[in-house]
Design a protein around this motif. Structure first.
Motif, PDB file in Angstrom:
ATOM      1  N   SER A   1       0.833  -1.190   0.000  1.00  0.00           N
ATOM      2  CA  SER A   1       0.000   0.000   0.000  1.00  0.00           C
ATOM      3  C   SER A   1       0.870   1.243   0.000  1.00  0.00           C
ATOM      4  CB  SER A   1      -0.921  -0.003   1.222  1.00  0.00           C
ATOM      5  OG  SER A   1      -0.151   0.108   2.416  1.00  0.00           O
ATOM      6  N   SER A   2       0.262   2.347  -0.359  1.00  0.00           N
ATOM      7  CA  SER A   2       0.998   3.615  -0.376  1.00  0.00           C
ATOM      8  C   SER A   2       1.473   3.990   1.021  1.00  0.00           C
ATOM      9  CB  SER A   2       0.095   4.716  -0.946  1.00  0.00           C
ATOM     10  OG  SER A   2      -0.281   4.418  -2.260  1.00  0.00           O
ATOM     11  N   LYS A   3       0.666   3.678   2.022  1.00  0.00           N
ATOM     12  CA  LYS A   3       1.029   4.018   3.393  1.00  0.00           C
ATOM     13  C   LYS A   3       2.255   3.235   3.846  1.00  0.00           C
ATOM     14  CE  LYS A   3      -0.927   4.420   8.031  1.00  0.00           C
ATOM     15  NZ  LYS A   3      -2.142   4.213   8.862  1.00  0.00           N
ATOM     16  N   ASN A   4       2.289   1.931   3.554  1.00  0.00           N
ATOM     17  CA  ASN A   4       3.439   1.116   3.940  1.00  0.00           C
ATOM     18  C   ASN A   4       4.689   1.514   3.160  1.00  0.00           C
ATOM     19  OD1 ASN A   4       1.917  -0.346   5.768  1.00  0.00           O
ATOM     20  ND2 ASN A   4       1.353  -1.905   4.269  1.00  0.00           N
ATOM     21  N   ALA A   5       4.505   1.834   1.864  1.00  0.00           N
ATOM     22  CA  ALA A   5       5.648   2.254   1.053  1.00  0.00           C
ATOM     23  C   ALA A   5       6.239   3.551   1.589  1.00  0.00           C
ATOM     24  CB  ALA A   5       5.224   2.416  -0.398  1.00  0.00           C
ATOM     25  N   ALA A   6       5.373   4.493   1.970  1.00  0.00           N
ATOM     26  CA  ALA A   6       5.847   5.752   2.526  1.00  0.00           C
ATOM     27  C   ALA A   6       6.587   5.528   3.843  1.00  0.00           C
ATOM     28  CB  ALA A   6       4.679   6.704   2.727  1.00  0.00           C
ATOM     29  N   LYS A   7       6.098   4.578   4.638  1.00  0.00           N
ATOM     30  CA  LYS A   7       6.755   4.285   5.916  1.00  0.00           C
ATOM     31  C   LYS A   7       8.137   3.691   5.694  1.00  0.00           C
ATOM     32  CE  LYS A   7       6.095   1.723  10.228  1.00  0.00           C
ATOM     33  NZ  LYS A   7       5.206   0.803  10.970  1.00  0.00           N
ATOM     34  N   LYS A   8       8.233   2.718   4.757  1.00  0.00           N
ATOM     35  CA  LYS A   8       9.525   2.110   4.463  1.00  0.00           C
ATOM     36  C   LYS A   8      10.492   3.137   3.890  1.00  0.00           C
ATOM     37  CE  LYS A   8       8.087  -2.663   3.566  1.00  0.00           C
ATOM     38  NZ  LYS A   8       9.145  -3.339   4.338  1.00  0.00           N
ATOM     39  N   MET A   9       9.986   3.979   3.009  1.00  0.00           N
ATOM     40  CA  MET A   9      10.835   4.986   2.392  1.00  0.00           C
ATOM     41  C   MET A   9      11.341   5.986   3.431  1.00  0.00           C
ATOM     42  SD  MET A   9      12.137   5.864  -0.477  1.00  0.00           S
ATOM     43  CE  MET A   9      13.277   7.190  -0.710  1.00  0.00           C
ATOM     44  N   LYS A  10      10.486   6.331   4.375  1.00  0.00           N
ATOM     45  CA  LYS A  10      10.885   7.263   5.430  1.00  0.00           C
ATOM     46  C   LYS A  10      12.005   6.692   6.281  1.00  0.00           C
ATOM     47  CE  LYS A  10       7.668  10.750   7.017  1.00  0.00           C
ATOM     48  NZ  LYS A  10       6.540  11.088   7.902  1.00  0.00           N
ATOM     49  N   GLN A  11      11.906   5.401   6.589  1.00  0.00           N
ATOM     50  CA  GLN A  11      12.933   4.771   7.412  1.00  0.00           C
ATOM     51  C   GLN A  11      14.286   4.762   6.705  1.00  0.00           C
ATOM     52  OE1 GLN A  11      11.211   0.942   8.183  1.00  0.00           O
ATOM     53  NE2 GLN A  11       9.870   1.673   9.819  1.00  0.00           N
ATOM     54  N   LYS A  12      14.280   4.384   5.425  1.00  0.00           N
ATOM     55  CA  LYS A  12      15.538   4.377   4.676  1.00  0.00           C
ATOM     56  C   LYS A  12      16.075   5.789   4.478  1.00  0.00           C
ATOM     57  CE  LYS A  12      16.317   0.045   3.946  1.00  0.00           C
ATOM     58  NZ  LYS A  12      17.540  -0.605   4.486  1.00  0.00           N
ATOM     59  N   PHE A  13      15.188   6.734   4.228  1.00  0.00           N
ATOM     60  CA  PHE A  13      15.583   8.123   4.047  1.00  0.00           C
ATOM     61  C   PHE A  13      16.236   8.668   5.322  1.00  0.00           C
ATOM     62  CE2 PHE A  13      14.596  12.723   3.972  1.00  0.00           C
ATOM     63  CZ  PHE A  13      15.154  13.060   2.740  1.00  0.00           C
ATOM     64  N   THR A  14      15.675   8.307   6.467  1.00  0.00           N
ATOM     65  CA  THR A  14      16.229   8.747   7.749  1.00  0.00           C
ATOM     66  C   THR A  14      17.605   8.151   7.993  1.00  0.00           C
ATOM     67  OG1 THR A  14      13.990   8.932   8.659  1.00  0.00           O
ATOM     68  CG2 THR A  14      15.808   8.825  10.229  1.00  0.00           C
ATOM     69  N   LYS A  15      17.752   6.842   7.748  1.00  0.00           N
ATOM     70  CA  LYS A  15      19.043   6.191   7.968  1.00  0.00           C
ATOM     71  C   LYS A  15      20.117   6.757   7.037  1.00  0.00           C
ATOM     72  CE  LYS A  15      17.172   1.803   9.652  1.00  0.00           C
ATOM     73  NZ  LYS A  15      17.048   0.348   9.399  1.00  0.00           N
ATOM     74  N   ALA A  16      19.726   7.070   5.814  1.00  0.00           N
ATOM     75  CA  ALA A  16      20.690   7.639   4.870  1.00  0.00           C
ATOM     76  C   ALA A  16      21.206   8.985   5.367  1.00  0.00           C
ATOM     77  CB  ALA A  16      20.049   7.770   3.489  1.00  0.00           C
TER      78      ALA A  16
END
Length: 594
Positions: free
Chosen positions: A277-292
């Motif tokens: 879902s878009s919500k889960n994709a946004a959550k995963k993307m946020k986590q990777k974006f933060t770690k980067a």
């Protein structure tokens, strides 16, 4: 030896024409018997090859490898004791495929590559990324490409050409960063890039500290030009990555498998755009974006990159982090540096304090220490003054703190340019409006009729007015060099500096200072002044406002009678002026008569 081998390869390549090269590619695609043409075609994919030869070889090899990629074994898989001949053949093809991706990567980042060829090479690499891992996103090939772009580990062919151009990075961002999975795996690879670079920095620090002839201060020596360049390219790459801004945003995937992740058993779980879902994709993307971002901020950033990062954080990063409070260490360290770096870190730190519950006990002490004359020449002074006004807006600030800021700003007004004096008057006006308990700081002339009982009329705290007005005029207890607002003795002083601005040489400043006293007399009916209207002022803006003003009365230097002296005796009571010229003439007459 390497140069001899490369020279032999070059001579071997020169024996073939473009038509022969095309014929060898056709043979490779039609029969396994001509598989020995593969190494020869591969030798043409170098920055030194003519673009038509490299392009023809690339097209043939891409057509050859694309259908075979799902059958190729893993690079790390070892053959059995009695290996199958087919497996040996596929293992050899795997090694040649890895060599092809390395050659394409070198060709993409080389300055000798033709622009059109570089674009074709990048498209070929991304096609291999799309299908090069049994249908899943090939993270190893993509990570190899990113390492070459940022200049971490690449072949010696292009090692000396780092920093020549960033065309491949711009093309990658423009053509492929609109795909969610490409952005996701870019952030994932970015963590590895940061760790690799951090290890390189640690090695240099260790080698420098082991050398006894090198000074102990190795911070300036760590950032070698190659490392600085890699960090600059990493920042440019990271700045191109945009997280999902809207959970309803349509997900576009470059690979059909979408964003895959490993479960506890080490198996890949498929999460394509039909399931994820878009919500889960946004959550995963946020986590990777933060770690980067967190991994990047742990690197020793050059000063120019450091400033760009501080400007970017509050604008386009903090709102997209999964946990913005993770930036508190970086921002507090930046805020403690002082100078322009602290000014630039204030915006992000203010957001963490007001929106994410960050507690920073020494915030106002550090903010007070930033008030220096050089601040009025800083590039980001406009944003700083607006944030300063916002930070001092709370009515819960203690009186001594508000008085210290009032007094420090007033003292700076004596050294600031006219545009800075206007900002200071606006800030002091707002502070006096918000904190009536410090209204006794407003400067008052002490005459013979002034009594010490005026404290009650002016809401002056007991003891403050007594110390101020019973002492000799002209004594100011304010400690301007003190950085702790508690110890400045601002409560025992007065805003005589603002009264001095009433006689400023710049008419806008004198008029604004004069209006301050009038506004305080009707405090309940006067709103606060918008600091943003004055924060970006300069000599040019003041001059422009003055020439646009409609003046009703113009002062002229006109005298009804010709003046006989420069100063009038009425201006200097008790003094007598005499004409030394007349006394000298009288003496000469007496001397001549004798």
């Amino acid at each position: 030896m390497a140069s001899v081998a490369s020279e032999k390869k070059k001579q071997k390549r020169e024996k073939h024409t473009l038509s022969e090269l095309k014929a060898m590619g056709q043979q490779l695609l039609t029969s396994r018997a001509h598989v020995n043409n593969l190494p020869l075609l591969l030798s043409f994919i170098t920055p030194n090859s003519p673009p038509p030869y490299a392009l023809e070889s690339l097209l043939s090899l891409q057509s050859f490898f694309t259908p075979l990629i799902p059958q190729l074994p893993s690079s790390s898989k070892q053959p059995d004791a009695d290996p199958d001949p087919e497996f040996i053949y596929l293992t050899w093809l795997r090694s040649k495929f890895d060599e092809l991706t390395q050659c394409l990567t070198d060709l993409a980042v080389s300055s000798q590559s033709d622009g059109a060829l570089r674009e074709v090479v990048l498209d070929s690499i991304m096609e291999f990324v799309k299908v090069g891992n049994a249908g899943k996103f090939n993270t190893s090939v993509y990570h190899k490409l990113l390492r070459a772009i940022v200049g971490l580990i690449i072949s010696s062919v292009v090692r000396s050409e780092l920093g020549v151009d960033d065309i491949v990075l711009d093309m990658l961002a423009e053509k492929y960063f609109n795909y969610v999975d490409v952005r996701y795996f870019t952030c994932s690879s970015f963590e590895k890039l940061a760790r690799t670079l951090e290890k390189e920095v640690d090695k240099i620090v260790f080698s420098l500290t082991e050398n006894k002839e090198v000074s102990q201060d190795v911070n300036d020596l760590v950032l070698r030009p190659s490392i600085e360049l890699s960090i600059q390219k990493m920042y440019k790459l990271l700045a191109c990555i945009q997280p999902l801004k809207d959970v309803e945003e349509k997900l576009e995937m470059w690979n059909d498998s979408g964003i895959s992740s490993q479960d506890k058993e080490g198996k890949y779980k498929k999460s394509n755009d039909n399931v994820l879902s878009s919500k889960n994709a946004a959550k995963k993307m946020k986590q990777k974006f933060t770690k980067a971002w967190i991994s990047f901020l742990s690197l020793p950033l050059p000063l120019d990159v450091y400033k760009e990062v501080l400007v970017t954080l509050h604008q386009s990063v903090i709102s997209h982090l999964s946990n913005p409070i993770m930036l508190c260490d970086f921002l507090t360290r930046s805020y403690d540096i002082g100078g322009v770096v602290s000014v630039m870190a204030l915006s992000s730190l203010f957001i963490l304090m007001t929106q994410h519950g960050l507690e920073y006990p020494n915030f106002y002490n550090k903010l007070y220490a930033l008030l220096e004359p050089s601040l009025f020449m800083a590039k980001h002074r406009s944003k700083f003054f607006q944030l300063l006004d916002s930070c001092l807006k709370s009515s819960l600030l203690p009186a001594y703190l508000a008085a210290a800021f009032c007094k420090k700003l007033s003292r700076l007004a004596l050294f600031a340019p006219p545009s800075g004096a206007l900002v200071i008057i606006a800030l002091v006006h707002n502070l006096l409006q918000r904190h009536p308990s410090i209204s006794f700081l407003v400067h008052r002339e002490i005459g013979p009729d002034t009594t010490a009982d005026t404290s009650a009329e002016n809401n002056t705290p007991d003891g403050a007015s007594k110390d101020l007005f019973e002492e000799k005029p002209g004594i100011d207890h304010f400690k301007n060099e003190e950085n702790d607002p508690r110890n400045t003795n601002a409560m025992r002083s007065s805003l005589w500096e603002i009264d001095t601005l009433r006689h400023h040489y710049s008419p806008p400043v004198s008029r604004f200072a004069l209006s301050l006293a009038n506004d305080l007399a009707v405090r309940s009916r006067i709103p606060e002044i918008a600091v943003s209207d004055f924060s970006s002022g300069s000599y040019a803006t003041i001059f422009g406002d003055e020439i646009r003003r409609r003046v009703k009365q113009v002062p002229l230097a006109f005298y009804k009678t010709t003046p006989t002296c420069l100063f009038s005796e009425l201006d200097f009571p008790g003094w007598t002026f005499r004409d030394d010229h007349q006394d000298t003439s009288a003496k000469r007459k007496r001397v001549d008569s004798v």
